[in-house]
Design an enzyme around this catalytic site. Structure first.
Site, PDB file in Angstrom:
ATOM      1  N   SER A  87      -9.832   1.606   2.487  1.00 35.52           N
ATOM      2  CA  SER A  87      -8.933   2.356   1.641  1.00 35.52           C
ATOM      3  C   SER A  87      -7.894   1.486   0.929  1.00 35.52           C
ATOM      4  O   SER A  87      -7.312   1.938  -0.059  1.00 35.52           O
ATOM      5  CB  SER A  87      -8.225   3.434   2.459  1.00 35.52           C
ATOM      6  OG  SER A  87      -7.440   2.845   3.470  1.00 35.52           O
ATOM      7  N   SER A 141     -10.065  -0.779   6.706  1.00 32.10           N
ATOM      8  CA  SER A 141      -9.485  -0.660   5.368  1.00 32.10           C
ATOM      9  C   SER A 141      -8.753  -1.882   4.838  1.00 32.10           C
ATOM     10  O   SER A 141      -8.408  -1.907   3.659  1.00 32.10           O
ATOM     11  CB  SER A 141      -8.536   0.538   5.312  1.00 32.10           C
ATOM     12  OG  SER A 141      -9.283   1.707   5.150  1.00 32.10           O
ATOM     13  N   LYS A 168       0.844  -1.199   0.000  1.00 31.49           N
ATOM     14  CA  LYS A 168       0.000   0.000   0.000  1.00 31.49           C
ATOM     15  C   LYS A 168       0.876   1.245   0.000  1.00 31.49           C
ATOM     16  O   LYS A 168       1.931   1.275   0.663  1.00 31.49           O
ATOM     17  CB  LYS A 168      -0.913  -0.034   1.249  1.00 31.49           C
ATOM     18  CG  LYS A 168      -2.013   1.009   1.247  1.00 31.49           C
ATOM     19  CD  LYS A 168      -2.944   0.820   2.443  1.00 31.49           C
ATOM     20  CE  LYS A 168      -4.067   1.843   2.471  1.00 31.49           C
ATOM     21  NZ  LYS A 168      -4.992   1.648   3.608  1.00 31.49           N
TER      22      LYS A 168
HETATM   23  N1  GLN Z   1     -13.441   3.449   5.662  1.00 30.54           N
HETATM   24  C1  GLN Z   1     -12.886   3.894   6.900  1.00 30.54           C
HETATM   25  C2  GLN Z   1     -12.661   5.378   6.852  1.00 30.54           C
HETATM   26  O1  GLN Z   1     -12.952   5.951   5.869  1.00 30.54           O
HETATM   27  C3  GLN Z   1     -11.655   3.131   7.228  1.00 30.54           C
HETATM   28  C4  GLN Z   1     -10.379   3.741   6.787  1.00 30.54           C
HETATM   29  C5  GLN Z   1      -9.183   2.923   7.177  1.00 30.54           C
HETATM   30  O2  GLN Z   1      -9.294   1.872   7.807  1.00 30.54           O
HETATM   31  N2  GLN Z   1      -8.015   3.422   6.837  1.00 30.54           N
HETATM   32  O3  GLN Z   1     -12.196   5.962   7.771  1.00 30.54           O
END
Ligand code: GLN
Length: 475
Positions: free
Chosen positions: A156, A180, A81
């Site tokens: 994400s 994410s 990532k």
């Molecule tokens: N979808 C969640 C958010 O928007 C999780 C993001 C993450 O785990 N980095 O915060």
């Protein structure tokens, strides 16, 4: 060998490499060829790295000399990532702000992987600074779901998920602040693990919410997730929140598990087909001799608002360093203040700005008691409730997401609709507890079979319990 090399799991590829059915170079080439062929459509990788012949030769030499004793990840191509630092490579967190930032050191997790002679195929796309659930917030365009390219791969870590699901690599690293790793794994038919907070060092992970963030594996099998987790975990003097060995109880997974299900949380908002897959999976687990019991976790109903207060507070603090002065994008204004304003206005996308605003608000002197401190108190209660639940069960189960992967644009205009996708995943980050998503079959949408995931949470340090539950669930 029946499958193309790039479609193998870590376990299968490691075996084939040791059996001399495959060379490290052939494995790399198979992954790179597919990555280059599919990436123009899927946009899973922001950069595909050039073949590193020295790294390939070193991995091959280690397998040749050490044989079975060589680490399982030796010679295995992984996607990383874009918020995890690899020395000498760009790490942009999919933001214009860090478009030209080159990492000056390796993240702890990367150093661990390099010590095993793992290979890196490229930088995986993501929502900017890991904020989002679809990759639609990437400054470099969204990634597509390989199962159905009209749909999001989740986020994400959507680029990591798409890269693994499309077999551009054997496995990937993602990061998980509120789901994410697990949500994109569920949307693409993969296994995704959010380790216990402090199991994996955050050194070299571009921070989103420091009390929530963890790096973790995204893989094609449960065993692969265990292998990758074992490789990257460990105490790191550069991250004082990492857990010293032996601090948490080591859980030996019992032969038969007690699986707690908070039924009241599933009463509304969960897609009927997803709920059907969930109940079928629980029935199959029961048939194997495991016990399903009801658990009450009433504070979980507040987990989402608590997360969307604590997380932006930490985001606003962490991203304050990106001011156009020290590093990252710089816009020259007439005054120092104008430098800050113009650099941040140009460097950050809308979602990032929204969270900085919310975070700054909930920390402001007039509102910190009403929002941030209240949320922190609720967070402590949530953890206590889970600890109590674990007196009666080994793991807690629910669907990873309320619905399968959605279409592009379906939620991007409505932040709250997007946030609701995180309803089941954020609790593990708030409590620090480890959680895993594994495939639980598909649901049909317009003739396409879309993956869904079952989610297990275990007590702090209870990854062994998760691997056991996950293995049983996919049997
Ligand atoms: N979808 C969640 C958010 O928007 C999780 C993001 C993450 O785990 N980095 O915060």
């Amino acid at each position: 060998m029946t499958k193309p090399a790039n479609e193998l799991t870590i376990v299968e590829a490691a075996r084939a490499l040791r059996a001399k059915e495959l060379t490290v170079r052939e494995l790399w080439d198979a992954c790179e060829a597919v990555a280059r062929a599919k990436n123009p459509e899927l946009n899973a990788l922001l950069e595909i790295f050039d073949r590193d012949d020295a790294a390939i030769a070193a991995a091959q030499a280690r397998i040749d000399t050490e044989g079975e004793a060589a680490p399982l990840l030796c010679g295995i191509p992984l996607a990383i990532k874009d918020n995890i630092l690899i020395q000498g490579k760009t790490a942009s967190a999919a933001s214009k702000m860090l478009e030209h930032y080159t990492a000056t050191y390796d993240a702890f997790a990367i150093a661990q992987l390099k010590a095993q002679n793992a290979l890196f195929i490229g930088r995986a796309n993501m929502d900017e600074f890991a904020m989002g659930g679809s990759t639609e917030h990437s400054a470099y365009g969204p990634s597509k779901n390989p199962v159905d390219p009209t749909r999001v791969p989740g986020g994400s870590s959507g680029g990591s998920a798409a890269a693994v699901a499309a077999h551009m690599c054997i496995a990937a690293l993602g990061s998980d602040t509120g789901g994410s790793i697990r949500q994109p794994a569920a949307y693409t038919g993969l296994v995704g693990l959010k380790p216990t907070y402090g199991a994996v060092s955050r050194s070299g992970l571009i921070a989103m919410g420091s009390s929530l963030d963890q790096i973790g594996p995204m893989t094609k099998s449960v065993e692969d997730a265990r292998i990758l987790f074992d490789a990257i975990r460990g105490q790191d003097p550069k991250d004082t929140t990492t857990i010293p060995a032996g601090t948490y109880t080591e859980y030996a997974a019992p032969e038969k598990l007690r699986i707690g299900v908070p039924r009241e949380l599933l009463a509304k908002g969960v897609d009927a087909d997803v709920l059907a897959r969930f109940d079928e999976t629980l029935a199959a687990l029961t048939a194997q001799g495991h016990t399903v019991i009801d658990v009450a976790l009433p504070t979980s109903a507040y987990a989402l608002p608590v997360y969307y207060i604590v997380m932006p507070a930490e985001v606003s603090t962490n991203l304050a360093r990106l001011d156009g002065v020290r590093y990252g994008l710089h816009k020259e204004g007439d005054t120092l203040l104008a430098d800050y304003l113009e650099s941040r206005a140009a460097g950050f996308g809308d979602e990032t700005k929204r969270r900085i605003l919310v975070g700054t608000f909930v920390l402001s002197s007039g509102y910190i008691d009403a929002y941030y401190r209240k949320a922190n108190a609720a967070r402590a209660l949530l953890r206590k409730e889970y600890e109590q639940a674990f007196a009666t069960c080994d793991v807690v189960a629910f669907p990873t997401t309320p619905a399968p992967a959605f279409r592009f644009g379906e939620k991007s205009g409505d932040p709250v609709a997007m946030y609701l996708e995180d309803i089941f995943t954020v609790t593990a980050n708030l409590t620090g507890m480890p959680a895993i998503s594994v495939p639980m079959g598909t649901v049909s949408r317009e003739g396409v079979a879309l993956p869904t995931g079952i989610h297990f949470t275990a007590p702090l340090g209870g990854e062994t319990l998760l691997f056991k539950a996950a293995t049983e669930a996919v049997k």
